[in-house]
Motif scaffolding. Sequence first.
Motif, PDB file in Angstrom:
ATOM      1  N   THR A  10       4.418   5.548   0.822  1.00 50.43           N
ATOM      2  CA  THR A  10       3.031   5.167   1.025  1.00 50.43           C
ATOM      3  C   THR A  10       2.702   3.898   0.266  1.00 50.43           C
ATOM      4  OG1 THR A  10       0.750   5.978   0.916  1.00 50.43           O
ATOM      5  CG2 THR A  10       2.205   6.552  -0.926  1.00 50.43           C
ATOM      6  N   LEU A  11       1.663   3.213   0.674  1.00 48.12           N
ATOM      7  CA  LEU A  11       1.089   2.093  -0.076  1.00 48.12           C
ATOM      8  C   LEU A  11       2.144   1.094  -0.539  1.00 48.12           C
ATOM      9  CD1 LEU A  11      -1.448   4.187  -2.162  1.00 48.12           C
ATOM     10  CD2 LEU A  11      -1.915   2.820  -0.138  1.00 48.12           C
ATOM     11  N   GLY A  12       2.874   0.536   0.422  1.00 50.93           N
ATOM     12  CA  GLY A  12       3.881  -0.468   0.089  1.00 50.93           C
ATOM     13  C   GLY A  12       5.234   0.128  -0.190  1.00 50.93           C
ATOM     14  N   LYS A  13       5.583   1.164   0.551  1.00 48.81           N
ATOM     15  CA  LYS A  13       6.878   1.837   0.455  1.00 48.81           C
ATOM     16  C   LYS A  13       7.110   2.491  -0.905  1.00 48.81           C
ATOM     17  CE  LYS A  13      11.439   1.191   2.569  1.00 48.81           C
ATOM     18  NZ  LYS A  13      11.121   1.970   3.772  1.00 48.81           N
ATOM     19  N   SER A  29       6.147  -0.318  -6.384  1.00 55.14           N
ATOM     20  CA  SER A  29       6.248  -1.208  -5.233  1.00 55.14           C
ATOM     21  C   SER A  29       5.934  -2.628  -5.647  1.00 55.14           C
ATOM     22  CB  SER A  29       5.284  -0.776  -4.130  1.00 55.14           C
ATOM     23  OG  SER A  29       5.261  -1.724  -3.081  1.00 55.14           O
ATOM     24  N   GLU A  30       6.541  -3.579  -4.921  1.00 57.56           N
ATOM     25  CA  GLU A  30       6.231  -4.981  -5.160  1.00 57.56           C
ATOM     26  C   GLU A  30       4.896  -5.360  -4.536  1.00 57.56           C
ATOM     27  OE1 GLU A  30       9.499  -7.672  -4.262  1.00 57.56           O
ATOM     28  OE2 GLU A  30      10.877  -5.982  -4.369  1.00 57.56           O
ATOM     29  N   MET A  31       4.415  -4.586  -3.566  1.00 60.90           N
ATOM     30  CA  MET A  31       3.126  -4.873  -2.948  1.00 60.90           C
ATOM     31  C   MET A  31       2.020  -4.383  -3.867  1.00 60.90           C
ATOM     32  SD  MET A  31       1.543  -3.738   0.725  1.00 60.90           S
ATOM     33  CE  MET A  31       0.428  -2.449   0.186  1.00 60.90           C
ATOM     34  N   LYS A  32       1.101  -5.273  -4.215  1.00 66.85           N
ATOM     35  CA  LYS A  32       0.048  -4.924  -5.161  1.00 66.85           C
ATOM     36  C   LYS A  32      -1.348  -4.976  -4.556  1.00 66.85           C
ATOM     37  CE  LYS A  32       2.988  -4.358  -8.480  1.00 66.85           C
ATOM     38  NZ  LYS A  32       3.298  -2.979  -8.911  1.00 66.85           N
ATOM     39  N   GLU A  48       0.137   2.429 -10.168  1.00 68.93           N
ATOM     40  CA  GLU A  48       0.493   3.847 -10.151  1.00 68.93           C
ATOM     41  C   GLU A  48      -0.732   4.733 -10.321  1.00 68.93           C
ATOM     42  OE1 GLU A  48       2.958   7.169 -12.718  1.00 68.93           O
ATOM     43  OE2 GLU A  48       3.669   5.085 -12.788  1.00 68.93           O
ATOM     44  N   GLU A  49      -1.659   4.321 -11.133  1.00 70.04           N
ATOM     45  CA  GLU A  49      -2.870   5.117 -11.348  1.00 70.04           C
ATOM     46  C   GLU A  49      -3.627   5.319 -10.035  1.00 70.04           C
ATOM     47  OE1 GLU A  49      -7.104   4.970 -13.854  1.00 70.04           O
ATOM     48  OE2 GLU A  49      -5.642   3.328 -14.026  1.00 70.04           O
ATOM     49  N   HIS A 281      -0.268  -8.324   0.160  1.00 69.61           N
ATOM     50  CA  HIS A 281       0.692  -9.149  -0.601  1.00 69.61           C
ATOM     51  C   HIS A 281       1.130  -8.348  -1.839  1.00 69.61           C
ATOM     52  CE1 HIS A 281      -2.376 -10.232  -3.633  1.00 69.61           C
ATOM     53  NE2 HIS A 281      -3.198 -10.454  -2.622  1.00 69.61           N
ATOM     54  N   LYS A 282       2.438  -8.588  -2.221  1.00 70.69           N
ATOM     55  CA  LYS A 282       3.248  -9.451  -1.393  1.00 70.69           C
ATOM     56  C   LYS A 282       3.886  -8.660  -0.266  1.00 70.69           C
ATOM     57  CE  LYS A 282       7.802  -9.589  -3.524  1.00 70.69           C
ATOM     58  NZ  LYS A 282       8.800 -10.397  -4.248  1.00 70.69           N
ATOM     59  N   LEU A 283       4.216  -9.363   0.844  1.00 70.74           N
ATOM     60  CA  LEU A 283       4.890  -8.706   1.950  1.00 70.74           C
ATOM     61  C   LEU A 283       6.312  -8.352   1.550  1.00 70.74           C
ATOM     62  CD1 LEU A 283       3.686 -10.895   4.960  1.00 70.74           C
ATOM     63  CD2 LEU A 283       2.808  -8.673   4.225  1.00 70.74           C
ATOM     64  N   ILE A 284       6.786  -7.227   2.071  1.00 71.01           N
ATOM     65  CA  ILE A 284       8.102  -6.715   1.654  1.00 71.01           C
ATOM     66  C   ILE A 284       9.022  -6.607   2.864  1.00 71.01           C
ATOM     67  CG2 ILE A 284       9.318  -4.791   0.569  1.00 71.01           C
ATOM     68  CD1 ILE A 284       6.639  -4.054  -0.779  1.00 71.01           C
TER      69      ILE A 284
END
Length: 284
Positions: A10-13, A29-32, A48-49, A281-284
Amino acid sequence: MVEDKHVIETLGKVRVVIENGEITEVGSSEMKYCPMFHAMHGVEELNEEFIRKNINFRIKDFGMCTPERVIEMDDLVTVGISEILKTNMEMGNIDCVVGACDGAGTVIMTNPRVVQGVGGRVSGLVSTTPIPEVIEGLEERDSIVLNPETAELNQLEGLKIALDKGYKNIAITILPSPMVKEIREYPVDDDVNVYIMVAHTTGATPEEVKMLFDNADIVTACASKAISEYADKYEPYYYGLKVPIFCASEDGRELLDNRLEKIGKPLTTNEYPRNKDDAPHKLI
Protein backbone atom coordinates in the motif's frame (compact mmCIF):
# COMPACT_ATOMS: atom_id res chain seq x y z
CA MET A 1 -4.44 -22.17 16.26
CA VAL A 2 -5.08 -21.50 12.57
CA GLU A 3 -2.74 -18.87 11.17
CA ASP A 4 -4.28 -15.46 10.58
CA LYS A 5 -1.85 -13.46 8.45
CA HIS A 6 -2.53 -11.00 5.66
CA VAL A 7 0.12 -9.23 3.59
CA ILE A 8 -0.73 -6.15 1.57
CA GLU A 9 1.21 -3.55 -0.39
CA THR A 10 0.00 0.00 0.00
CA LEU A 11 0.92 3.68 -0.28
CA GLY A 12 3.94 3.36 -2.55
CA LYS A 13 4.51 -0.39 -2.38
CA VAL A 14 4.90 -0.44 1.39
CA ARG A 15 4.60 -3.99 2.74
CA VAL A 16 2.19 -4.23 5.65
CA VAL A 17 1.45 -7.40 7.63
CA ILE A 18 -1.76 -7.76 9.64
CA GLU A 19 -2.14 -10.67 12.07
CA ASN A 20 -5.20 -11.26 14.25
CA GLY A 21 -6.44 -7.74 13.56
CA GLU A 22 -3.16 -6.07 14.51
CA ILE A 23 -0.41 -4.54 12.39
CA THR A 24 2.76 -6.54 12.97
CA GLU A 25 4.99 -5.13 10.23
CA VAL A 26 5.26 -1.90 8.25
CA GLY A 27 7.88 -1.50 5.57
CA SER A 28 9.21 1.68 4.01
CA SER A 29 8.86 3.34 0.65
CA GLU A 30 10.73 5.86 -1.46
CA MET A 31 7.40 7.51 -2.34
CA LYS A 32 6.68 10.22 0.21
CA TYR A 33 3.83 12.21 -1.36
CA CYS A 34 0.50 11.19 -2.86
CA PRO A 35 -1.77 13.93 -4.27
CA MET A 36 -4.89 11.88 -3.53
CA PHE A 37 -4.12 11.61 0.18
CA HIS A 38 -3.04 15.23 0.24
CA ALA A 39 -6.33 16.32 -1.34
CA MET A 40 -8.54 14.11 0.85
CA HIS A 41 -6.70 14.20 4.17
CA GLY A 42 -4.12 16.98 3.96
CA VAL A 43 -1.27 14.47 4.28
CA GLU A 44 2.10 16.05 3.45
CA GLU A 45 4.29 12.97 3.91
CA LEU A 46 3.56 9.24 3.69
CA ASN A 47 5.67 8.23 6.67
CA GLU A 48 5.34 5.14 8.84
CA GLU A 49 3.18 6.95 11.38
CA PHE A 50 0.60 7.88 8.76
CA ILE A 51 0.67 4.44 7.14
CA ARG A 52 -0.06 2.78 10.49
CA LYS A 53 -2.84 5.28 11.18
CA ASN A 54 -4.37 4.69 7.75
CA ILE A 55 -4.28 0.90 7.97
CA ASN A 56 -5.66 0.94 11.51
CA PHE A 57 -8.50 3.13 10.26
CA ARG A 58 -9.34 0.56 7.58
CA ILE A 59 -9.28 -2.25 10.15
CA LYS A 60 -11.63 -0.37 12.48
CA ASP A 61 -13.84 1.25 9.83
CA PHE A 62 -14.72 -1.72 7.63
CA GLY A 63 -12.96 -4.62 9.29
CA MET A 64 -10.19 -5.15 6.74
CA CYS A 65 -8.44 -8.46 7.41
CA THR A 66 -10.79 -9.31 10.30
CA PRO A 67 -14.01 -11.31 10.82
CA GLU A 68 -15.90 -7.98 10.92
CA ARG A 69 -15.11 -7.33 7.25
CA VAL A 70 -17.86 -5.31 5.52
CA ILE A 71 -18.75 -7.08 2.27
CA GLU A 72 -21.02 -4.56 0.51
CA MET A 73 -20.36 -0.86 -0.04
CA ASP A 74 -21.56 2.05 -2.12
CA ASP A 75 -19.25 4.11 -4.34
CA LEU A 76 -16.27 5.48 -2.44
CA VAL A 77 -14.53 7.71 -4.98
CA THR A 78 -15.66 9.13 -8.30
CA VAL A 79 -13.52 6.91 -10.50
CA GLY A 80 -11.61 3.81 -9.43
CA ILE A 81 -11.44 0.24 -10.67
CA SER A 82 -14.24 -0.93 -8.38
CA GLU A 83 -16.47 1.99 -9.39
CA ILE A 84 -15.87 1.27 -13.09
CA LEU A 85 -16.76 -2.37 -12.56
CA LYS A 86 -19.82 -1.64 -10.41
CA THR A 87 -21.24 0.77 -12.99
CA ASN A 88 -20.69 -1.62 -15.90
CA MET A 89 -22.23 -4.51 -13.97
CA GLU A 90 -25.29 -2.37 -13.27
CA MET A 91 -25.47 -1.58 -17.01
CA GLY A 92 -25.27 -5.27 -17.91
CA ASN A 93 -21.90 -5.02 -19.65
CA ILE A 94 -20.18 -7.30 -17.13
CA ASP A 95 -21.67 -10.55 -15.79
CA CYS A 96 -19.13 -11.29 -13.07
CA VAL A 97 -15.89 -10.03 -11.59
CA VAL A 98 -12.97 -12.22 -10.58
CA GLY A 99 -11.39 -10.27 -7.74
CA ALA A 100 -9.41 -10.74 -4.54
CA CYS A 101 -10.65 -10.30 -0.97
CA ASP A 102 -8.71 -10.34 2.27
CA GLY A 103 -9.76 -13.36 4.28
CA ALA A 104 -11.02 -15.21 1.21
CA GLY A 105 -8.52 -15.00 -1.65
CA THR A 106 -9.79 -15.13 -5.21
CA VAL A 107 -13.56 -14.57 -5.43
CA ILE A 108 -16.02 -14.68 -8.34
CA MET A 109 -18.66 -11.98 -7.71
CA THR A 110 -21.97 -11.16 -9.40
CA ASN A 111 -23.29 -8.48 -7.03
CA PRO A 112 -22.16 -4.91 -7.92
CA ARG A 113 -22.20 -3.78 -4.28
CA VAL A 114 -20.02 -6.74 -3.32
CA VAL A 115 -17.57 -5.82 -6.09
CA GLN A 116 -17.42 -2.33 -4.61
CA GLY A 117 -17.13 -3.60 -1.06
CA VAL A 118 -14.38 -6.08 -1.81
CA GLY A 119 -12.26 -3.76 -3.94
CA GLY A 120 -13.11 -0.25 -2.85
CA ARG A 121 -10.69 0.49 -0.01
CA VAL A 122 -8.15 -2.28 -0.02
CA SER A 123 -4.64 -2.20 -1.43
CA GLY A 124 -2.61 -4.80 -3.28
CA LEU A 125 -3.31 -8.13 -1.61
CA VAL A 126 -0.10 -10.19 -1.68
CA SER A 127 -1.30 -13.11 0.44
CA THR A 128 -4.11 -13.90 2.85
CA THR A 129 -5.49 -16.68 5.03
CA PRO A 130 -9.10 -17.86 5.40
CA ILE A 131 -11.50 -15.99 7.67
CA PRO A 132 -14.67 -18.11 7.92
CA GLU A 133 -16.94 -15.13 8.60
CA VAL A 134 -15.70 -13.32 5.48
CA ILE A 135 -16.08 -16.40 3.30
CA GLU A 136 -19.58 -17.01 4.66
CA GLY A 137 -20.55 -13.40 4.02
CA LEU A 138 -19.37 -13.62 0.43
CA GLU A 139 -21.13 -16.92 -0.24
CA GLU A 140 -24.36 -15.57 1.26
CA ARG A 141 -24.20 -12.90 -1.43
CA ASP A 142 -23.87 -15.41 -4.27
CA SER A 143 -20.09 -15.15 -4.59
CA ILE A 144 -17.85 -18.15 -5.22
CA VAL A 145 -14.63 -18.43 -3.22
CA LEU A 146 -11.95 -20.22 -5.24
CA ASN A 147 -10.49 -22.10 -2.29
CA PRO A 148 -12.15 -21.59 1.12
CA GLU A 149 -9.58 -23.86 2.77
CA THR A 150 -6.50 -21.86 1.76
CA ALA A 151 -7.74 -18.44 0.52
CA GLU A 152 -5.60 -18.98 -2.57
CA LEU A 153 -4.96 -16.03 -4.88
CA ASN A 154 -5.11 -17.27 -8.46
CA GLN A 155 -7.05 -15.17 -10.96
CA LEU A 156 -6.52 -17.61 -13.84
CA GLU A 157 -8.24 -20.36 -11.87
CA GLY A 158 -10.96 -17.87 -11.04
CA LEU A 159 -11.45 -17.23 -14.75
CA LYS A 160 -11.82 -20.97 -15.34
CA ILE A 161 -14.60 -21.16 -12.74
CA ALA A 162 -16.37 -18.17 -14.31
CA LEU A 163 -16.20 -19.87 -17.70
CA ASP A 164 -17.49 -23.15 -16.25
CA LYS A 165 -20.45 -21.23 -14.81
CA GLY A 166 -21.29 -19.96 -18.28
CA TYR A 167 -20.50 -16.27 -17.80
CA LYS A 168 -19.84 -14.43 -21.07
CA ASN A 169 -18.57 -11.01 -19.97
CA ILE A 170 -15.93 -11.52 -17.30
CA ALA A 171 -13.82 -8.82 -15.67
CA ILE A 172 -10.67 -9.68 -13.77
CA THR A 173 -8.79 -7.48 -11.31
CA ILE A 174 -5.17 -8.38 -10.84
CA LEU A 175 -1.79 -7.06 -9.73
CA PRO A 176 1.10 -6.84 -12.21
CA SER A 177 2.34 -10.38 -12.84
CA PRO A 178 3.01 -12.82 -15.71
CA MET A 179 -0.49 -14.19 -15.07
CA VAL A 180 -1.93 -11.18 -16.92
CA LYS A 181 -0.53 -12.60 -20.17
CA GLU A 182 -1.66 -16.12 -19.23
CA ILE A 183 -5.21 -14.88 -18.72
CA ARG A 184 -5.24 -13.02 -22.02
CA GLU A 185 -3.97 -16.09 -23.87
CA TYR A 186 -6.33 -18.54 -22.18
CA PRO A 187 -8.64 -19.96 -24.88
CA VAL A 188 -12.27 -18.82 -24.70
CA ASP A 189 -15.23 -19.08 -27.07
CA ASP A 190 -15.85 -16.33 -29.59
CA ASP A 191 -18.86 -15.06 -27.64
CA VAL A 192 -16.86 -14.60 -24.41
CA ASN A 193 -15.26 -11.29 -23.44
CA VAL A 194 -12.54 -11.12 -20.81
CA TYR A 195 -11.66 -7.67 -19.45
CA ILE A 196 -8.44 -7.32 -17.47
CA MET A 197 -7.97 -4.48 -14.95
CA VAL A 198 -4.50 -4.06 -13.47
CA ALA A 199 -4.10 -2.09 -10.24
CA HIS A 200 -1.35 -1.35 -7.70
CA THR A 201 1.34 -0.95 -10.34
CA THR A 202 3.93 0.97 -8.30
CA GLY A 203 7.35 -0.59 -8.81
CA ALA A 204 6.53 -2.36 -12.08
CA THR A 205 9.47 -2.71 -14.44
CA PRO A 206 9.45 -1.30 -18.01
CA GLU A 207 9.22 -4.88 -19.34
CA GLU A 208 6.22 -5.61 -17.10
CA VAL A 209 4.52 -2.40 -18.15
CA LYS A 210 4.82 -3.23 -21.84
CA MET A 211 3.32 -6.65 -21.15
CA LEU A 212 0.46 -5.04 -19.20
CA PHE A 213 -0.43 -2.63 -21.99
CA ASP A 214 -0.18 -5.45 -24.55
CA ASN A 215 -2.64 -7.65 -22.64
CA ALA A 216 -4.80 -5.65 -20.24
CA ASP A 217 -7.73 -3.29 -20.82
CA ILE A 218 -7.25 -0.79 -18.00
CA VAL A 219 -4.01 -0.04 -16.12
CA THR A 220 -3.86 2.30 -13.15
CA ALA A 221 -0.88 4.65 -12.92
CA CYS A 222 -0.40 4.57 -9.15
CA ALA A 223 3.14 5.84 -8.51
CA SER A 224 4.75 3.87 -11.32
CA LYS A 225 7.67 5.55 -13.06
CA ALA A 226 7.63 2.98 -15.87
CA ILE A 227 3.92 3.51 -16.60
CA SER A 228 4.34 7.28 -16.68
CA GLU A 229 7.21 6.94 -19.16
CA TYR A 230 5.32 4.40 -21.28
CA ALA A 231 2.26 6.65 -21.45
CA ASP A 232 4.30 9.67 -22.47
CA LYS A 233 5.83 7.65 -25.33
CA TYR A 234 2.76 5.81 -26.64
CA GLU A 235 0.00 8.25 -25.59
CA PRO A 236 -2.88 5.96 -24.62
CA TYR A 237 -6.26 7.43 -23.66
CA TYR A 238 -6.57 8.21 -19.97
CA TYR A 239 -8.64 9.91 -17.30
CA GLY A 240 -7.35 11.92 -14.36
CA LEU A 241 -4.40 14.21 -13.77
CA LYS A 242 -3.09 13.40 -10.30
CA VAL A 243 -3.13 9.58 -10.60
CA PRO A 244 -4.37 8.70 -14.11
CA ILE A 245 -6.22 5.60 -15.19
CA PHE A 246 -4.92 4.46 -18.59
CA CYS A 247 -6.85 2.63 -21.28
CA ALA A 248 -4.81 -0.25 -22.67
CA SER A 249 -7.55 -1.17 -25.17
CA GLU A 250 -10.68 0.22 -26.79
CA ASP A 251 -12.73 -2.07 -24.55
CA GLY A 252 -11.06 -0.53 -21.53
CA ARG A 253 -11.78 2.95 -22.80
CA GLU A 254 -15.45 2.12 -23.30
CA LEU A 255 -15.79 0.68 -19.78
CA LEU A 256 -14.09 3.73 -18.27
CA ASP A 257 -16.15 6.17 -20.35
CA ASN A 258 -19.33 4.43 -19.20
CA ARG A 259 -18.45 5.30 -15.61
CA LEU A 260 -17.44 8.85 -16.48
CA GLU A 261 -20.63 9.46 -18.41
CA LYS A 262 -22.76 8.15 -15.53
CA ILE A 263 -21.24 10.61 -13.05
CA GLY A 264 -21.13 13.54 -15.49
CA LYS A 265 -17.35 13.77 -15.85
CA PRO A 266 -15.40 14.58 -19.03
CA LEU A 267 -14.63 11.44 -21.01
CA THR A 268 -11.19 9.94 -21.54
CA THR A 269 -8.66 12.05 -23.40
CA ASN A 270 -5.30 11.60 -25.09
CA GLU A 271 -4.05 15.13 -24.55
CA TYR A 272 -0.26 15.13 -24.31
CA PRO A 273 2.03 16.23 -22.79
CA ARG A 274 0.19 15.46 -19.56
CA ASN A 275 0.09 17.93 -16.70
CA LYS A 276 2.27 16.43 -13.97
CA ASP A 277 2.34 19.36 -11.58
CA ASP A 278 0.68 17.37 -8.79
CA ALA A 279 1.84 13.81 -9.38
CA PRO A 280 2.96 11.32 -6.72
CA HIS A 281 6.66 11.58 -5.89
CA LYS A 282 8.92 10.14 -6.10
CA LEU A 283 7.72 7.74 -8.79
CA ILE A 284 8.97 4.19 -8.33
